[in-house]
Design a protein around this motif. Structure first.
Motif, mmCIF file in Angstrom:
data_model
loop_
_atom_site.group_PDB
_atom_site.id
_atom_site.type_symbol
_atom_site.label_atom_id
_atom_site.label_comp_id
_atom_site.label_asym_id
_atom_site.label_seq_id
_atom_site.Cartn_x
_atom_site.Cartn_y
_atom_site.Cartn_z
ATOM 1 N N ARG A 43 0.831 -1.206 0.000
ATOM 2 C CA ARG A 43 0.000 0.000 0.000
ATOM 3 C C ARG A 43 0.864 1.255 0.000
ATOM 4 N NH1 ARG A 43 -3.443 -1.156 5.166
ATOM 5 N NH2 ARG A 43 -4.288 0.937 4.790
ATOM 6 N N ALA A 44 1.975 1.217 0.753
ATOM 7 C CA ALA A 44 2.865 2.376 0.808
ATOM 8 C C ALA A 44 3.524 2.629 -0.548
ATOM 9 C CB ALA A 44 3.928 2.157 1.882
ATOM 10 N N GLN A 45 3.913 1.559 -1.228
ATOM 11 C CA GLN A 45 4.548 1.732 -2.535
ATOM 12 C C GLN A 45 3.557 2.269 -3.563
ATOM 13 O OE1 GLN A 45 6.281 -2.342 -2.500
ATOM 14 N NE2 GLN A 45 8.221 -1.340 -2.995
ATOM 15 N N ARG A 46 2.289 1.838 -3.450
ATOM 16 C CA ARG A 46 1.275 2.399 -4.345
ATOM 17 C C ARG A 46 1.085 3.888 -4.068
ATOM 18 N NH1 ARG A 46 -2.899 -1.066 -3.631
ATOM 19 N NH2 ARG A 46 -2.469 -2.235 -5.510
ATOM 20 N N ALA A 47 1.086 4.263 -2.785
ATOM 21 C CA ALA A 47 0.969 5.684 -2.437
ATOM 22 C C ALA A 47 2.157 6.471 -2.988
ATOM 23 C CB ALA A 47 0.877 5.851 -0.921
ATOM 24 N N ALA A 48 3.338 5.869 -2.943
ATOM 25 C CA ALA A 48 4.542 6.559 -3.410
ATOM 26 C C ALA A 48 4.481 6.851 -4.899
ATOM 27 C CB ALA A 48 5.783 5.730 -3.079
ATOM 28 N N THR A 49 3.827 5.972 -5.667
ATOM 29 C CA THR A 49 3.707 6.221 -7.104
ATOM 30 C C THR A 49 2.889 7.481 -7.379
ATOM 31 O OG1 THR A 49 1.728 4.835 -7.369
ATOM 32 C CG2 THR A 49 3.876 3.758 -7.612
ATOM 33 N N GLU A 50 2.043 7.875 -6.417
ATOM 34 C CA GLU A 50 1.265 9.112 -6.544
ATOM 35 C C GLU A 50 2.003 10.308 -5.945
ATOM 36 O OE1 GLU A 50 -1.492 9.337 -8.182
ATOM 37 O OE2 GLU A 50 -1.893 7.202 -8.502
ATOM 38 N N GLY A 51 3.200 10.049 -5.399
ATOM 39 C CA GLY A 51 3.973 11.127 -4.799
ATOM 40 C C GLY A 51 3.662 11.374 -3.338
ATOM 41 N N PHE A 52 3.075 10.383 -2.655
ATOM 42 C CA PHE A 52 2.686 10.546 -1.263
ATOM 43 C C PHE A 52 3.595 9.730 -0.349
ATOM 44 C CE2 PHE A 52 -1.841 10.678 -3.157
ATOM 45 C CZ PHE A 52 -1.660 11.998 -3.555
ATOM 46 N N ALA A 53 3.844 10.255 0.852
ATOM 47 C CA ALA A 53 4.447 9.461 1.914
ATOM 48 C C ALA A 53 3.362 8.627 2.585
ATOM 49 C CB ALA A 53 5.118 10.376 2.937
#
Length: 246
Positions: free
Chosen positions: A61-71
């Motif tokens: 889930r964190a890596q998916r968030a990172a693809t959107e530029g989110f921590a």
């Protein structure tokens, strides 16, 4: 907040374990995060099964968030993982297991004992984690809340103004008193429901969705059990946060 480990994942995401007092947690920041361009944050909720056990799902889930530029960040729940055992929570879980194994209805008393003390303890800890995380130069908000024990998310959505959008998973028991708090929720909501979730009362989940006071709320129901969430459902959640955190 004290960082204890640091590693760079294959996709460039920086993963750092930390402790906040005696509370363990993990922070993931995208490769683009920097002090000059702070990024929004998603606080990842999870069931009280322990960070180590939940890690594969949390990091995905964190890596998916990172693809959107989110921590993304998460902390260990009270009485779970490596944190000290909590006698009242252990007893409530044992009562729940006995009821489920016997095929008996789960009483309001069991649900209240299982969930309400957890909410009372976990929400202030989550707020303290937000204080520490948002003080980092690479994180600037706004904040979203995603998944986990839905009652914890409800309380956070009511009392924490820094959270501007939430994605809930309707897959945990909800005390009746939380329905009144749900009516006070006004932030945008994305609610995921597994239609055949063996551990979830579908009608109660629908009633809870109806109770939410948000003007923008959407219910996404998919066929299948608790662990059968389709991959595209996660993509829909990512799109929801992209709309509200950018």
């Amino acid at each position: 907040m004290r960082f204890t480990t640091e590693q760079r994942l294959d996709d460039g995401v920086l993963e750092r374990e930390f402790t906040l007092g005696e509370i363990p947690g993990i922070l993931w920041t995208p490769p683009s995060a920097s002090a000059s361009a702070p990024v929004p944050l998603i606080l990842l909720g999870h069931p009280p099964l322990g960070l180590h056990r939940m890690y594969p799902r949390l990091v995905a889930r964190a890596q998916r968030a990172a693809t959107e530029g989110f921590a993304a960040a998460t902390i260990e729940l009270p009485g779970s993982g490596d944190r000290p055992r909590w006698a009242a929570a252990e007893q409530a879980r044992a009562d729940l297991r006995r009821a489920l194994e016997a095929g008996e209805p789960v009483s309001d008393e069991i649900v209240d004992a299982l969930i309400l003390p957890l909410v009372d303890k976990a929400v202030p800890e989550s707020q303290a984690a937000l204080d520490a995380l948002l003080s980092l130069p690479e994180i600037g908000g706004p904040v979203g809340y995603s998944g986990g024990v839905i009652s914890v998310g409800i309380r956070l959505a009511v009392v924490e103004p820094r959270i501007v959008a939430a994605g809930f998973f309707a897959g945990s028991f909800v005390p009746r008193t939380m329905f009144e708090e749900a009516r006070q929720v006004t932030i945008p909501l994305h609610v995921l429901l597994q239609w055949d979730d063996e551990g979830n009362d579908r009608q109660a989940a629908l009633d809870l969705f109806d109770a939410f006071g948000s003007r923008e709320k959407s219910l996404h129901a998919n066929m299948g059990g608790h662990t059968g969430v389709p991959q595209f459902a996660g993509e829909d959640v990512a799109g929801f946060f992209a709309r509200h955190l950018r």
